[in-house]
Design a protein around this motif. Structure first.
Motif, PDB file in Angstrom:
ATOM      1  N   THR A   1       4.769   5.376 -20.012  1.00 41.98           N
ATOM      2  CA  THR A   1       3.347   5.333 -20.351  1.00 41.98           C
ATOM      3  C   THR A   1       3.129   5.555 -21.846  1.00 41.98           C
ATOM      4  O   THR A   1       2.308   4.903 -22.480  1.00 41.98           O
ATOM      5  CB  THR A   1       2.582   6.402 -19.561  1.00 41.98           C
TER       6      THR A   1
ATOM      7  N   GLU B   1       3.506   5.696  -5.798  1.00 49.06           N
ATOM      8  CA  GLU B   1       3.360   5.726  -7.251  1.00 49.06           C
ATOM      9  C   GLU B   1       2.236   6.671  -7.673  1.00 49.06           C
ATOM     10  O   GLU B   1       2.380   7.435  -8.633  1.00 49.06           O
ATOM     11  CB  GLU B   1       3.091   4.330  -7.790  1.00 49.06           C
ATOM     12  N   ARG B   2       1.107   6.651  -6.959  1.00 50.61           N
ATOM     13  CA  ARG B   2       0.008   7.559  -7.293  1.00 50.61           C
ATOM     14  C   ARG B   2       0.400   9.019  -7.100  1.00 50.61           C
ATOM     15  O   ARG B   2       0.041   9.877  -7.908  1.00 50.61           O
ATOM     16  CB  ARG B   2      -1.225   7.227  -6.456  1.00 50.61           C
ATOM     17  N   SER B   3       1.180   9.314  -6.062  1.00 49.36           N
ATOM     18  CA  SER B   3       1.599  10.694  -5.845  1.00 49.36           C
ATOM     19  C   SER B   3       2.579  11.146  -6.923  1.00 49.36           C
ATOM     20  O   SER B   3       2.534  12.298  -7.366  1.00 49.36           O
ATOM     21  CB  SER B   3       2.215  10.869  -4.459  1.00 49.36           C
TER      22      SER B   3
ATOM     23  N   ARG C   1       6.311   9.072 -17.416  1.00 49.40           N
ATOM     24  CA  ARG C   1       5.605   9.611 -18.569  1.00 49.40           C
ATOM     25  C   ARG C   1       6.090   8.939 -19.845  1.00 49.40           C
ATOM     26  O   ARG C   1       5.294   8.518 -20.694  1.00 49.40           O
ATOM     27  CB  ARG C   1       5.808  11.122 -18.677  1.00 49.40           C
TER      28      ARG C   1
ATOM     29  N   GLU D   1       3.665  15.026  -8.066  1.00 42.65           N
ATOM     30  CA  GLU D   1       4.349  15.369  -6.828  1.00 42.65           C
ATOM     31  C   GLU D   1       5.557  14.464  -6.688  1.00 42.65           C
ATOM     32  O   GLU D   1       5.504  13.292  -6.985  1.00 42.65           O
ATOM     33  CB  GLU D   1       3.425  15.146  -5.633  1.00 42.65           C
TER      34      GLU D   1
ATOM     35  N   SER E   1       0.829  -1.208   0.000  1.00 36.82           N
ATOM     36  CA  SER E   1       0.000   0.000   0.000  1.00 36.82           C
ATOM     37  C   SER E   1       0.859   1.252   0.000  1.00 36.82           C
ATOM     38  O   SER E   1       0.496   2.262  -0.610  1.00 36.82           O
ATOM     39  CB  SER E   1      -0.944  -0.009   1.202  1.00 36.82           C
TER      40      SER E   1
ATOM     41  N   ASP F   1       2.117   1.725  -3.564  1.00 37.52           N
ATOM     42  CA  ASP F   1       1.004   2.196  -4.387  1.00 37.52           C
ATOM     43  C   ASP F   1       0.727   3.678  -4.137  1.00 37.52           C
ATOM     44  O   ASP F   1       0.511   4.443  -5.074  1.00 37.52           O
ATOM     45  CB  ASP F   1      -0.243   1.365  -4.095  1.00 37.52           C
ATOM     46  N   LEU F   2       0.759   4.097  -2.886  1.00 41.03           N
ATOM     47  CA  LEU F   2       0.548   5.497  -2.544  1.00 41.03           C
ATOM     48  C   LEU F   2       1.643   6.376  -3.141  1.00 41.03           C
ATOM     49  O   LEU F   2       1.367   7.440  -3.701  1.00 41.03           O
ATOM     50  CB  LEU F   2       0.501   5.663  -1.023  1.00 41.03           C
TER      51      LEU F   2
ATOM     52  N   ARG G   1       2.619  10.011 -10.041  1.00 43.47           N
ATOM     53  CA  ARG G   1       1.834  10.172 -11.266  1.00 43.47           C
ATOM     54  C   ARG G   1       1.002  11.459 -11.249  1.00 43.47           C
ATOM     55  O   ARG G   1       0.660  11.987 -12.298  1.00 43.47           O
ATOM     56  CB  ARG G   1       0.932   8.968 -11.493  1.00 43.47           C
ATOM     57  N   ARG G   2       0.660  11.957 -10.053  1.00 40.21           N
ATOM     58  CA  ARG G   2      -0.048  13.239  -9.953  1.00 40.21           C
ATOM     59  C   ARG G   2       0.886  14.422 -10.191  1.00 40.21           C
ATOM     60  O   ARG G   2       0.421  15.540 -10.371  1.00 40.21           O
ATOM     61  CB  ARG G   2      -0.672  13.384  -8.560  1.00 40.21           C
TER      62      ARG G   2
END
Length: 104
Positions: free
Chosen positions: A99, A79-81, A96, A86, A73, A76-77, A83-84
């Motif tokens: 992707t 990686e999400r930050s 980028r 930050e 977790s 995952d947190l 991708r936003r």
């Protein structure tokens, strides 16, 4: 990854290793296995289940106390930050490119 999945996988690996190594050392008992299992099969099965549950519980406790239970977790947190937008600029650029399929 959930700690119970880690403990189940490691317990299966340890049990398989024990049976693989121990099986070759118990070949001399091959003619006596029917008698041994008939007289002591239930006790042997209960001891094996108890031993496997102790190993699984120990691995579970170690995973919880060392923080391995929350590792998935946390990754995952992070990686999400990223991708936003930050966090580390180089990592954001690399994600980028990954992707979009722009590999160098």
């Amino acid at each position: 990854m959930q700690p119970w999945k880690i403990s189940a996988g490691l317990t299966a690996a340890l049990a398989g290793s024990v049976f693989l190594i121990g099986g070759s050392r118990l070949e001399y008992l091959a003619p006596h296995w029917p008698t041994i299992l008939a007289e002591h099969g239930i006790a042997l099965a209960l001891h094996a289940v108890l031993a496997l549950s102790v190993v699984a519980a120990t691995i579970y406790v170690v995973a919880r106390t060392t923080g391995l239970a929350d590792l998935g977790s946390r990754v995952d947190l992070a990686e999400r930050s990223v991708r936003r937008g930050e966090g580390d600029a180089d990592l954001i650029e690399a994600l980028r490119k990954d992707t979009q399929g722009e590999w160098e």
